[in-house]
Design an enzyme around this catalytic site. Structure first.
Site, mmCIF file in Angstrom:
data_model
loop_
_atom_site.group_PDB
_atom_site.id
_atom_site.type_symbol
_atom_site.label_atom_id
_atom_site.label_comp_id
_atom_site.label_asym_id
_atom_site.label_seq_id
_atom_site.Cartn_x
_atom_site.Cartn_y
_atom_site.Cartn_z
ATOM 1 C CG ASP A 130 -25.154 -12.759 1.487
ATOM 2 O OD1 ASP A 130 -23.960 -12.470 1.365
ATOM 3 O OD2 ASP A 130 -25.720 -13.607 0.768
ATOM 4 C CG ASP A 161 -26.403 -12.561 -2.837
ATOM 5 O OD1 ASP A 161 -25.371 -11.859 -2.827
ATOM 6 O OD2 ASP A 161 -26.547 -13.587 -2.164
ATOM 7 C CD GLU A 162 -22.517 -9.396 -0.207
ATOM 8 O OE1 GLU A 162 -21.697 -8.992 0.606
ATOM 9 O OE2 GLU A 162 -22.204 -9.959 -1.278
HETATM 10 P P1 TTP Z 1 -22.879 -15.397 -2.431
HETATM 11 O O1 TTP Z 1 -23.743 -14.577 -1.527
HETATM 12 O O2 TTP Z 1 -21.418 -15.450 -2.163
HETATM 13 O O3 TTP Z 1 -23.395 -16.900 -2.422
HETATM 14 P P2 TTP Z 1 -24.839 -17.483 -2.356
HETATM 15 O O4 TTP Z 1 -25.879 -16.421 -2.196
HETATM 16 O O5 TTP Z 1 -25.039 -18.369 -3.554
HETATM 17 O O6 TTP Z 1 -24.781 -18.418 -1.084
HETATM 18 P P3 TTP Z 1 -24.796 -18.005 0.450
HETATM 19 O O7 TTP Z 1 -26.030 -18.647 1.010
HETATM 20 O O8 TTP Z 1 -23.547 -18.587 1.011
HETATM 21 O O9 TTP Z 1 -24.837 -16.500 0.517
HETATM 22 O O10 TTP Z 1 -23.072 -14.934 -3.914
HETATM 23 C C1 TTP Z 1 -24.321 -14.507 -4.419
HETATM 24 C C2 TTP Z 1 -24.510 -14.930 -5.864
HETATM 25 O O11 TTP Z 1 -23.451 -14.431 -6.665
HETATM 26 C C3 TTP Z 1 -24.507 -16.437 -6.048
HETATM 27 O O12 TTP Z 1 -25.789 -17.019 -5.878
HETATM 28 C C4 TTP Z 1 -23.974 -16.586 -7.433
HETATM 29 C C5 TTP Z 1 -23.085 -15.382 -7.655
HETATM 30 N N1 TTP Z 1 -21.651 -15.782 -7.560
HETATM 31 C C6 TTP Z 1 -20.965 -16.071 -8.734
HETATM 32 O O13 TTP Z 1 -21.506 -15.968 -9.828
HETATM 33 N N2 TTP Z 1 -19.654 -16.495 -8.634
HETATM 34 C C7 TTP Z 1 -19.011 -16.650 -7.422
HETATM 35 O O14 TTP Z 1 -17.823 -17.029 -7.379
HETATM 36 C C8 TTP Z 1 -19.740 -16.319 -6.222
HETATM 37 C C9 TTP Z 1 -19.075 -16.459 -4.868
HETATM 38 C C10 TTP Z 1 -21.050 -15.897 -6.346
HETATM 39 MG MG MG Z 2 -25.659 -14.920 -0.732
#
Ligand code: TTP
Ligand code: MG
Length: 356
Positions: free
Chosen positions: A8, A103-104
């Site tokens: 992630d 991103d995952e």
């Molecule tokens: P996440 O992996 O939930 O968040 P993140 O990568 O920004 O932060 P973390 O370090 O906690 O992993 O989500 C990945 C991407 O998806 C995030 O950068 C933006 C997008 N996203 C949205 O557009 N809306 C949302 O509500 C969420 C949770 C994520």
């Molecule tokens: Mg993330």
């Protein structure tokens, strides 16, 4: 026993913005529209999170919490491109990749021979390559299954890694709050609390029969997850046979019109997932699923070879709904997928040479 890695990326959209505009480094950053719009944030940098700024928060509220917040509108093409590069790095280790979003992803490295087959070292190397080659950071979870790997990747965020070895599962899971269980949202968590179930250890004390009485068809899954067991394989895009999104409503939808109102929101999720997986060329059919108040289920399918429109799904929904015309607890929609248009891989072309 499988070896699963969950990767992630850290504050992904924000990190990509910083990469292309290093002046933003170390500053509180929100990705989203201006505060006078009705926009909500996609994500926030870790500096902004210190102020309580979070994804899905209205920009206006975020700016109130953190007046020095820098708001940047999203650039999805950039994120898609970086996501593709991350995937290219992962593909040096395995083709068993199940992307969940840009991103995952889950990786099954059970058969990987690099680093003596150590999933821990493979995860470390993937993260190192992402950092040196892409100037981005990722967190990873390593575990014997998907459920635990996803929890683990969150444990040492950002830029961290957490390993749950098979022999550590029982002690790890015992005190894990029920909120962490895959598929347990606010409503179910609340119900669990009322039943005195706060941790996975609490759930373990009950039989499947008892769990069925409380949680219906999800009993077996809850029984397994609460023991840290998860038999779901990593499903690559090639193996995926369908793509559906669904929502269970806390109150049954009474009329057809109520159900129809649920479609646009689901459709938006569906289109997002379809684009992320690049499944467009593989669509072979569309499907609507309804689960009625008594848990009886019906689906309606039609052949289609292009992305169904919102109206297509509404038409299908109408056909499905009028079969029973009764209250509905779940609406789902999606597509059936066929195999990819043939894109010769390296292996294919070498086989071709031999054939000639
Ligand atoms: P996440 O992996 O939930 O968040 P993140 O990568 O920004 O932060 P973390 O370090 O906690 O992993 O989500 C990945 C991407 O998806 C995030 O950068 C933006 C997008 N996203 C949205 O557009 N809306 C949302 O509500 C969420 C949770 C994520
Ligand atoms: Mg993330």
């Amino acid at each position: 026993m499988r070896k699963i890695i969950h990767i992630d990326m850290d504050c992904f959209y924000a990190a990509v913005e910083v990469k292309f505009n290093p002046e933003l480094k170390g500053k509180p950053l929100g990705i989203g529209g201006p505060p006078n719009s009705r926009s909500v944030l996609c994500t926030a940098s870790y500096e902004a999170r210190k102020f309580g700024v979070r994804a899905a928060m209205p920009s206006s509220q975020a700016v109130r919490l953190c007046p020095q917040l820098i708001l940047v509108p999203p650039h999805f093409d950039l994120y898609k491109n970086e996501s593709r590069k991350v995937r290219e790095i992962i593909e040096r280790f395995t083709n068993k990749i199940e992307p969940l979003s840009l991103d995952e992803a889950y990786l099954d490295v059970t058969e990987c021979e690099q680093f003596g087959g150590s999933a821990t070292l493979i995860a470390q190397e993937i993260r190192r390559l992402i950092q040196v080659e892409l100037n981005l950071t990722a967190s990873a979870g390593v575990a014997p299954n998907k459920f635990l790997a996803k929890i683990a990747s969150d444990w040492k965020k950002p830029n961290g890694q957490f390993v749950i070895r098979p022999q550590d599962v029982a002690s790890f899971i015992k005190d894990l709050p029920v909120e962490k269980i895959f598929g347990v949202g606010k409503v179910t968590a609340q119900k669990m609390h009322e039943l005195g179930l706060r941790t996975c250890g609490d759930i373990q004390k009950h039989t499947v029969f008892q769990l069925h009485h409380w949680f219906g068809s999800r009993a077996q899954e809850l029984f397994d997850f609460s023991r840290g067991e998860d038999h779901r394989p990593v499903i690559t895009e090639w193996e995926r046979k369908s793509l559906t999104v669904e929502e269970t409503f806390s109150k049954d939808l009474q009329t057809f019109e109520d159900c129809r109102k649920a479609v646009p929101g689901l459709y938006e999720d569906f289109i997002g997932r379809l684009e992320k997986g690049e499944y467009q060329d593989r669509i072979r059919g569309m499907v609507v699923k309804l689960k009625f108040f008594d848990f009886k289920q019906t689906t309606h399918e039609e052949v289609i070879h292009a992305i169904p429109s919102l109206e297509d799904f509404e038409r299908l929904l109408e056909k499905a709904w009028y079969r029973r015309a009764e209250p509905v607890r779940l609406v789902g929609l999606g597509v059936r997928l066929g195999s990819h248009k043939k894109v010769p891989s390296q292996e294919d072309s070498s086989q071709l040479r031999f054939a000639i």
